[in-house]
Design an enzyme around this catalytic site. Structure first.
Site, PDB file in Angstrom:
ATOM      1  N   GLY A  90       0.820  -1.209   0.000  1.00  0.00           N
ATOM      2  CA  GLY A  90       0.000   0.000   0.000  1.00  0.00           C
ATOM      3  C   GLY A  90       0.858   1.266   0.000  1.00  0.00           C
ATOM      4  O   GLY A  90       2.088   1.209   0.147  1.00  0.00           O
ATOM      5  N   ASP A  91       0.207   2.397  -0.251  1.00  0.00           N
ATOM      6  CA  ASP A  91       0.862   3.708  -0.232  1.00  0.00           C
ATOM      7  C   ASP A  91       1.966   3.840  -1.271  1.00  0.00           C
ATOM      8  O   ASP A  91       2.954   4.562  -1.068  1.00  0.00           O
ATOM      9  CB  ASP A  91       1.430   4.022   1.166  1.00  0.00           C
ATOM     10  CG  ASP A  91       0.352   3.981   2.242  1.00  0.00           C
ATOM     11  OD1 ASP A  91      -0.802   4.332   1.924  1.00  0.00           O
ATOM     12  OD2 ASP A  91       0.659   3.603   3.374  1.00  0.00           O
ATOM     13  N   LYS A 119      -0.566   5.336  -5.642  1.00  0.00           N
ATOM     14  CA  LYS A 119      -1.639   5.008  -6.585  1.00  0.00           C
ATOM     15  C   LYS A 119      -2.489   6.234  -6.918  1.00  0.00           C
ATOM     16  O   LYS A 119      -2.864   6.450  -8.059  1.00  0.00           O
ATOM     17  CB  LYS A 119      -2.550   3.903  -6.000  1.00  0.00           C
ATOM     18  CG  LYS A 119      -1.815   2.619  -5.709  1.00  0.00           C
ATOM     19  CD  LYS A 119      -2.701   1.612  -5.000  1.00  0.00           C
ATOM     20  CE  LYS A 119      -3.105   1.976  -3.588  1.00  0.00           C
ATOM     21  NZ  LYS A 119      -2.020   2.040  -2.603  1.00  0.00           N
ATOM     22  N   ALA A 131      -8.176   3.411   2.948  1.00  0.00           N
ATOM     23  CA  ALA A 131      -7.281   3.964   1.925  1.00  0.00           C
ATOM     24  C   ALA A 131      -7.042   5.446   2.172  1.00  0.00           C
ATOM     25  O   ALA A 131      -7.916   6.149   2.675  1.00  0.00           O
ATOM     26  CB  ALA A 131      -7.917   3.774   0.548  1.00  0.00           C
ATOM     27  N   GLY A 132      -5.860   5.902   1.803  1.00  0.00           N
ATOM     28  CA  GLY A 132      -5.560   7.335   1.802  1.00  0.00           C
ATOM     29  C   GLY A 132      -4.760   7.600   0.546  1.00  0.00           C
ATOM     30  O   GLY A 132      -3.601   7.198   0.463  1.00  0.00           O
ATOM     31  N   HIS A 133      -5.391   8.193  -0.458  1.00  0.00           N
ATOM     32  CA  HIS A 133      -4.742   8.403  -1.756  1.00  0.00           C
ATOM     33  C   HIS A 133      -4.485   9.893  -1.953  1.00  0.00           C
ATOM     34  O   HIS A 133      -5.423  10.684  -2.061  1.00  0.00           O
ATOM     35  CB  HIS A 133      -5.614   7.836  -2.886  1.00  0.00           C
ATOM     36  CG  HIS A 133      -5.771   6.341  -2.813  1.00  0.00           C
ATOM     37  ND1 HIS A 133      -6.518   5.608  -3.695  1.00  0.00           N
ATOM     38  CD2 HIS A 133      -5.233   5.433  -1.950  1.00  0.00           C
ATOM     39  CE1 HIS A 133      -6.448   4.318  -3.378  1.00  0.00           C
ATOM     40  NE2 HIS A 133      -5.678   4.192  -2.317  1.00  0.00           N
ATOM     41  N   THR A 134      -3.214  10.249  -2.009  1.00  0.00           N
ATOM     42  CA  THR A 134      -2.836  11.667  -2.019  1.00  0.00           C
ATOM     43  C   THR A 134      -2.650  12.183  -3.441  1.00  0.00           C
ATOM     44  O   THR A 134      -2.003  11.535  -4.262  1.00  0.00           O
ATOM     45  CB  THR A 134      -1.499  11.852  -1.263  1.00  0.00           C
ATOM     46  OG1 THR A 134      -1.562  11.114  -0.047  1.00  0.00           O
ATOM     47  CG2 THR A 134      -1.224  13.322  -0.973  1.00  0.00           C
ATOM     48  N   GLN A 189      -5.101  -0.167  -1.061  1.00  0.00           N
ATOM     49  CA  GLN A 189      -4.145  -1.037  -0.357  1.00  0.00           C
ATOM     50  C   GLN A 189      -3.100  -1.556  -1.355  1.00  0.00           C
ATOM     51  O   GLN A 189      -2.810  -0.881  -2.329  1.00  0.00           O
ATOM     52  CB  GLN A 189      -4.848  -2.188   0.361  1.00  0.00           C
ATOM     53  CG  GLN A 189      -5.668  -1.774   1.578  1.00  0.00           C
ATOM     54  CD  GLN A 189      -6.982  -1.092   1.239  1.00  0.00           C
ATOM     55  OE1 GLN A 189      -7.830  -1.653   0.584  1.00  0.00           O
ATOM     56  NE2 GLN A 189      -7.175   0.121   1.708  1.00  0.00           N
ATOM     57  N   GLY A 213      -1.730   8.700   9.986  1.00  0.00           N
ATOM     58  CA  GLY A 213      -0.583   9.501  10.430  1.00  0.00           C
ATOM     59  C   GLY A 213       0.519   8.662  11.064  1.00  0.00           C
ATOM     60  O   GLY A 213       1.535   9.191  11.516  1.00  0.00           O
ATOM     61  N   ARG A 214       0.354   7.322  11.093  1.00  0.00           N
ATOM     62  CA  ARG A 214       1.377   6.484  11.720  1.00  0.00           C
ATOM     63  C   ARG A 214       2.658   6.493  10.890  1.00  0.00           C
ATOM     64  O   ARG A 214       2.601   6.522   9.654  1.00  0.00           O
ATOM     65  CB  ARG A 214       0.884   5.025  11.817  1.00  0.00           C
ATOM     66  CG  ARG A 214      -0.222   4.816  12.812  1.00  0.00           C
ATOM     67  CD  ARG A 214      -0.698   3.375  12.808  1.00  0.00           C
ATOM     68  NE  ARG A 214      -1.368   3.015  11.572  1.00  0.00           N
ATOM     69  CZ  ARG A 214      -1.808   1.802  11.287  1.00  0.00           C
ATOM     70  NH1 ARG A 214      -1.635   0.819  12.136  1.00  0.00           N
ATOM     71  NH2 ARG A 214      -2.428   1.559  10.154  1.00  0.00           N
ATOM     72  N   ARG A 251       5.483   5.050   8.749  1.00  0.00           N
ATOM     73  CA  ARG A 251       5.552   3.815   7.962  1.00  0.00           C
ATOM     74  C   ARG A 251       6.904   3.146   8.185  1.00  0.00           C
ATOM     75  O   ARG A 251       7.923   3.838   8.280  1.00  0.00           O
ATOM     76  CB  ARG A 251       5.375   4.124   6.473  1.00  0.00           C
ATOM     77  CG  ARG A 251       4.004   4.688   6.136  1.00  0.00           C
ATOM     78  CD  ARG A 251       3.923   5.102   4.656  1.00  0.00           C
ATOM     79  NE  ARG A 251       2.620   5.674   4.332  1.00  0.00           N
ATOM     80  CZ  ARG A 251       2.431   6.638   3.432  1.00  0.00           C
ATOM     81  NH1 ARG A 251       3.445   7.132   2.762  1.00  0.00           N
ATOM     82  NH2 ARG A 251       1.217   7.100   3.199  1.00  0.00           N
ATOM     83  N   LYS A 308       8.579   7.558  -6.369  1.00  0.00           N
ATOM     84  CA  LYS A 308       9.472   8.001  -5.296  1.00  0.00           C
ATOM     85  C   LYS A 308      10.949   7.732  -5.594  1.00  0.00           C
ATOM     86  O   LYS A 308      11.748   7.540  -4.671  1.00  0.00           O
ATOM     87  CB  LYS A 308       9.041   7.391  -3.958  1.00  0.00           C
ATOM     88  CG  LYS A 308       7.596   7.790  -3.599  1.00  0.00           C
ATOM     89  CD  LYS A 308       7.266   7.612  -2.155  1.00  0.00           C
ATOM     90  CE  LYS A 308       6.967   8.901  -1.466  1.00  0.00           C
ATOM     91  NZ  LYS A 308       6.369   8.813  -0.143  1.00  0.00           N
ATOM     92  N   GLY A 343       8.541  12.874  -7.840  1.00  0.00           N
ATOM     93  CA  GLY A 343       8.075  13.888  -6.900  1.00  0.00           C
ATOM     94  C   GLY A 343       6.580  13.750  -6.758  1.00  0.00           C
ATOM     95  O   GLY A 343       5.938  13.066  -7.571  1.00  0.00           O
TER      96      GLY A 343
END
Ligand code: GDP
Ligand code: IMO
Ligand code: MG
Length: 435
Positions: A12-13, A16, A39-42, A228, A306-307, A309, A335, A419
């Protein structure tokens, strides 16, 4: 290209959200097929940064219809709040978002049961807790498969909703009290809250499978957005340290109600290194300054919880496994910029366990816990690559790193992200959008 799928190839992360946003102008529909608000998709553009949890990552593009498919578990309050935030930014959502009538709902008791289960696992041992996101995902899918769940369509009929909710809450209260010794939930308050969602959700609800199949018949292009990552898949990940859905390619068909024959592009998203949030085996995890550096430079903190990684080197044994089960037609490496400034880069190419070396990925947690990663060391590069827009502008060591990945996996790299912003992308294949 009827249906393309974007899939996280690690834990995950992987980025995506950024890639789905980037591909959206070339499609008509972007659809989430599994998971929920875990999910947290930025997505970053200009000075804006927005984290989407439920609404698909195509929502910032005019002319794109967004679909939340039947395979998603929907927290109605979370989706209503998210729609409001997107509209506050000036992007209309009503008329552009469709929610499956068959998607299951996340209820307050799912979150309460998850919290109680995690607490009792942690009580047994810190290593036993899964480290879930607390969004009610596991218990909601449990109800779905136990055939005791409540679906979006039930919100639209108050009598049905009241009857189903009363029965469910009473049953869950008994579980909370007798098994977990936890607080009781207020039946009337929950019914009141959920009955009030009907009018807010109603404009979006439809048979999304029918909508998608008709759209495909009309020649429309669909981008399926995985949440995920493949190594968190309930069947293919390191069970029980997984999520409760199928982020892998097969999940797209069951989670949207589209036929497998419509899928002709499977894009695996991989970070140039690895991260994982929550517990579970992670063979290439770094517990030293190198891991700390990746976390700091890569800003590796969960977009949902906010944990911090957990960070480690790229694991090609794991990536080969997820490439195999998903059938990636191409990879996007994200990345890459985070690796700039490292003298050497380690890449795991084999595992050793039971005295043997192998390229096989053992997904069962107890074996994966014991494997020793074997590395090849590749030269790093010093240059800042965030302004590169063509492969030739990357240092030769960075190009070699990408070639090494592609050669090992025998999968082409279609794009390289350097980036968080939309323009920070290097297209390598004809199918990639221009920067
Ligand atoms: P997702 O869940 O796969 O959509 O990924 P997340 O949004 O949870 O985490 C990815 C993070 O990396 C976000 O903060 C993105 O803005 C950021 N990001 C995406 N691509 C890149 C990249 O190529 N370089 C850097 N430095 N950050 C990136
Ligand atoms: P995106 O879509 C990273 C992890 C949790 C935990 C495990 C189970 O942003 O990539 P759950 O709440 O799903 O029951 O938690 O899965 N997890 C994620 N890790 N990215 C995610 O989503 C995740 N969604 C769940 O940390 O280890
Ligand atoms: Mg995320």
């Amino acid at each position: 290209m009827p249906v393309s799928i974007v899939i996280g190839s690690q834990w995950g992360d992987e980025g995506k959200g950024k890639i789905v946003d980037l591909l959206s102008p070339d499609v008509d529909i972007v659809a989430r097929y599994q998971g929920g608000a875990n999910a947290g998709h930025t997505i970053c553009w200009d000075d804006e940064e927005f984290v989407l949890h439920l609404v698909p990552s195509g929502v910032f593009h005019d002319g794109v219809t967004c679909v939340i498919g039947n395979g998603v578990v929907l927290d109605p309050k979370a989706v209503i709040d998210e729609i409001q935030k997107i509209e506050d930014l000036g992007f209309p959502v009503e008329g552009r978002l469709k929610i499956s009538h068959n998607a299951h709902l996340i209820m307050p008791y799912h979150k309460a049961i998850e919290a109680a289960q995690e607490a009792s696992r942690a009580e047994a041992s810190d290593d036993d807790a899964i480290g879930t996101t607390g969004r009610g995902i596991g218990p909601s899918y449990t109800d779905k498969f136990a055939r005791t769940g409540i679906r979006v369509v039930d919100l639209l009929d108050r009598d049905v909703l009241r009857a189903k909710l009363t029965r469910s809450i009473e049953e869950k209260n008994a579980i909370l009290k007798q098994i977990h010794g936890a607080d009781q939930l207020d039946v009337d308050a929950i019914i009141e809250e959920y009955v009030a969602f009907d009018q807010q959700i109603d404009p979006y609800v439809t048979d999304t499978s029918e909508y998608l199949c008709n759209a495909l018949d009309d020649g429309k292009r669909v981008l399926a957005e995985g949440a995920q990552g493949s190594l968190l898949d309930v069947d293919f990940g390191s069970y029980p340290f997984v999520t409760s859905s199928h982020p892998t390619a097969g999940g797209c068909c069951t989670g949207l109600g589209v036929p497998p024959t419509a899928v002709d592009r499977v894009i695996g998203i991989a970070k140039a290194y690895c991260t994982r949030v929550g517990n579970g085996p992670f063979p290439t995890e770094l517990h030293d300054a190198a891991g700390e550096r990746l976390r700091k430079v890569g800003a590796e903190f969960g977009a949902t919880t906010g944990r911090p990684r957990r960070c480690g080197w790229l694991d090609l044994v794991a990536l080969r496994y997820t490439s195999m089960i998903n059938g990636f037609s191409e990879l996007t490496i994200t990345k890459m910029d985070v690796l700039s400034g490292l003298d050497e880069l380690k890449v795991c190419t084999q595992y050793r366990y039971d005295g043997k070396t192998t390229r096989r990925f053992p997904s069962e947690a107890q074996t994966l816990e014991r494997v020793e990663p074997l590395y090849e060391t590749l030269p790093g590069w010093d240059e800042d690559i965030t302004d590169a827009r063509h492969i030739s502008e990357l240092p030769s060591e960075a190009q070699d790193y990408l070639d090494f990945i592609s050669d090992y996996l025998r999968v082409p790299v279609g794009m390289v992200s350097i980036g968080p912003r939309r323009d920070q992308i290097i297209p390598l294949a004809d199918t990639a959008p221009a920067a």
